[in-house]
Write an enzyme that holds these catalytic residues in place. Structure first.
Site, mmCIF file in Angstrom:
data_model
loop_
_atom_site.group_PDB
_atom_site.id
_atom_site.type_symbol
_atom_site.label_atom_id
_atom_site.label_comp_id
_atom_site.label_asym_id
_atom_site.label_seq_id
_atom_site.Cartn_x
_atom_site.Cartn_y
_atom_site.Cartn_z
ATOM 1 C CG HIS A 188 -2.270 0.634 0.950
ATOM 2 N ND1 HIS A 188 -2.657 1.810 1.550
ATOM 3 C CD2 HIS A 188 -3.302 0.257 0.154
ATOM 4 C CE1 HIS A 188 -3.867 2.136 1.148
ATOM 5 N NE2 HIS A 188 -4.291 1.200 0.296
ATOM 6 C CG HIS A 288 -6.338 -0.167 -7.858
ATOM 7 N ND1 HIS A 288 -7.000 1.029 -7.635
ATOM 8 C CD2 HIS A 288 -6.010 -0.632 -6.632
ATOM 9 C CE1 HIS A 288 -7.045 1.279 -6.342
ATOM 10 N NE2 HIS A 288 -6.464 0.288 -5.701
#
Length: 380
Positions: A188, A288
Site C-alpha cells: 500500500h 486496480h
C-alpha cells in the site's frame, strides 16, 4: 444512421464513497461511468463541470478525439483529478457507443480473449488465526486468489517483532489454504524501500503471487532496487496516470504487473494501451478496483479483450454493493472465483436510477489519516 449529440452530464454521490456519472444524448441513449478520486469526489465533480461545456453538443462516438481534447486541451495535463474526471466520462462514452452498435465494449476493442474472468478477493484479520480462517472462507467461496495487506503504520525502519508479526499471518494463511491458492500482499505504499526489501525476503518462502506497491511510486529507481532484491513479482500502478505515467516504470522494469485503475488512469482504452506497453516487457495487467459496480463493469470489458490480463481485483464489500446488488438490475455473480464474460451492450449493466437517489450522500468520504506514536504522519 442516427447522429447522436451529448445533451447532459448528471452526477450522483452514492454510498459508500462513490461518484457515478450519467451521460445523456438527444436520442435517449445514456451511458454510465465512475469518475472518482477516493476522498476527493467533490473535487472531481468540479473538474467534470469544467469539461461539460466542451462536451455538450458533441458526438459521443468520437471517444479518442474527445479524450485527446479533454486531456491536452487545458495545457496543464495529467494528475489524479483531471484524469479521473476524463476516465469516468470515457467509460460513459463507451457505454453509449456499445449500446448504439448493440455490442459489448470488448467486441469493439478486438473481441474476447477468454470466456471468463478470474477474480481475487480481499482478506483481512487481526491475528494469524483470524486471517487464516477468513482465507479459508474465501477459498470455500471458490476464490483461487486473495490479497492481504501489511498492517499500518510501518516505521521507515521497523523492528523485528513487526516483521515476525507479518510473516506469521502469511504463514498461517499458507498453511490453511495449501499450495494451490495464490496470495498477494498489498504494501500500500506505506513501507519504506529498506523495510520492503526486508519483508520481501522473509515472505519469499511462502510464494506470494505478487507484492503490490512495495513503496511509493514516485521514485522509479527506488522501485527498481526493490524489484531486483526479490524473486516475488512487483505490482504497481493505482497511483499512476495515463500511459506516460507507466512509461518509466516499464522501461526500467520496476514492475512486472501493471495495475491501472480505470477510474483514475484514463479509462478503458487508455488502460488497454497501458496493457499493450506492459506486453512488450512480457508483463501482465491486474486492474486496480476498490470501487463500485460501474468501475467493475469497465474493468471486465478490458479484462475480456486483453491477452496479458492476469487477475481482477474485487473489494468484497459485505453488502455486495460493489457487485451491483441494489444498484444494478443485473448484478455480477462470482462463481468458483470467476465472473462470466459480459454479454450485454456497452458496459453490460443496467443501473437502477432510483437507487442513486435513495443511496445518495454528500460526497464527503475522506481518506483515513494515520500517525506514529510520536504524533508524526504515517502513510495509510
Amino acid at each position: 444512421m442516427i447522429h447522436l449529440r451529448i445533451t447532459k452530464l448528471e452526477l450522483f454521490h452514492v454510498k459508500p464513497r462513490w461518484l457515478f456519472l450519467k451521460v445523456h444524448t438527444d436520442e435517449g441513449i445514456t451511458g454510465y461511468g465512475e469518475p472518482i478520486v477516493e476522498g476527493r469526489a467533490r473535487t472531481v465533480e468540479a473538474a467534470i463541470r469544467d469539461l461539460e461545456s466542451y462536451l455538450i453538443g458533441q458526438d459521443p462516438l468520437r471517444i479518442e478525439h474527445h479524450w485527446q481534447s479533454m486531456y491536452r486541451g487545458t495545457f496543464y495535463r495529467g494528475g489524479p483529478i483531471l484524469v479521473s474526471a476524463i476516465s469516468g466520462i470515457e467509460q460513459a462514452l463507451w457505454d453509449i457507443k456499445g449500446k448504439y452498435y448493440n455490442m459489448p465494449v470488448y467486441e469493439m476493442l478486438g473481441g474476447s480473449c477468454r470466456t471468463k474472468i478470474r477474480m481475487y478477493s480481499h482478506c483481512s484479520g487481526e491475528t494469524p488465526d483470524e486471517i487464516s480462517k477468513n482465507a479459508v472462507k474465501k477459498q470455500k467461496q471458490g476464490f483461487t486468489a486473495i490479497k492481504i495487506g501489511i498492517d499500518p503504520p510501518v516505521l521507515n525502519v521497523d523492528n523485528l517483532a513487526f516483521v515476525e508479526s507479518q510473516v506469521a499471518k502469511l504463514a498461517a494463511i499458507r498453511a490453511a489454504v495449501g499450495k494451490e491458492m495464490d496470495i498477494a500482499i498489498d504494501f500500500h505504499g506505506r513501507v519504506s524501500p529498506a523495510m520492503a526489501i526486508r519483508l520481501a525476503r522473509e515472505f519469499e518462502t511462502y510464494y506470494p503471487m505478487f507484492i503490490e506497491e512495495p513503496c511509493l511510486p514516485e521514485n522509479v529507481d527506488t522501485m527498481v532496487r526493490v524489484a531486483q532484491s526479490t524473486s516475488i513479482p512487483i505490482a504497481s500502478g493505482e497511483r499512476l496516470f495515463t500511459r506516460w505515467g507507466f512509461r518509466e516504470a516499464l522501461e526500467k522494469q520496476a514492475i512486472a504487473i501493471v495495475q491501472p485503475d480505470l477510474c483514475h488512469a484514463g479509462g478503458i482504452l487508455e488502460a488497454k494501451k497501458i496493457a499493450a506497453m506492459a506486453e512488450v516487457y512480457y508483463g501482465s495487467i491486474a486492474p486496480h478496483n476498490p470501487l463500485g459496480p460501474i468501475s467493475l463493469a469497465s474493468c471486465l470489458q478490458l479484462d475480456a479483450c486483453t491477452p496479458n490480463f492476469l487477475i481482477q481485483e474485487h473489494p468484497s464489500l459485505h453488502e455486495k454493493w460493489d457487485l451491483g446488488v441494489g444498484y444494478l438490475k443485473n448484478p455480477f455473480v462470482i462463481e468458483n472465483g470467476y465472473i462470466s464474460l459480459p454479454q450485454g451492450p456497452g458496459l453490460g449493466i443496467e443501473v437502477i436510477d432510483e437507487a442513486l437517489i435513495e443511496r445518495a450522500y454528500p460526497g464527503d468520504w475522506d481518506t483515513p489519516r494515520l500517525y506514529y506514536e510520536d504524533g508524526s504522519f504515517a502513510e495509510w
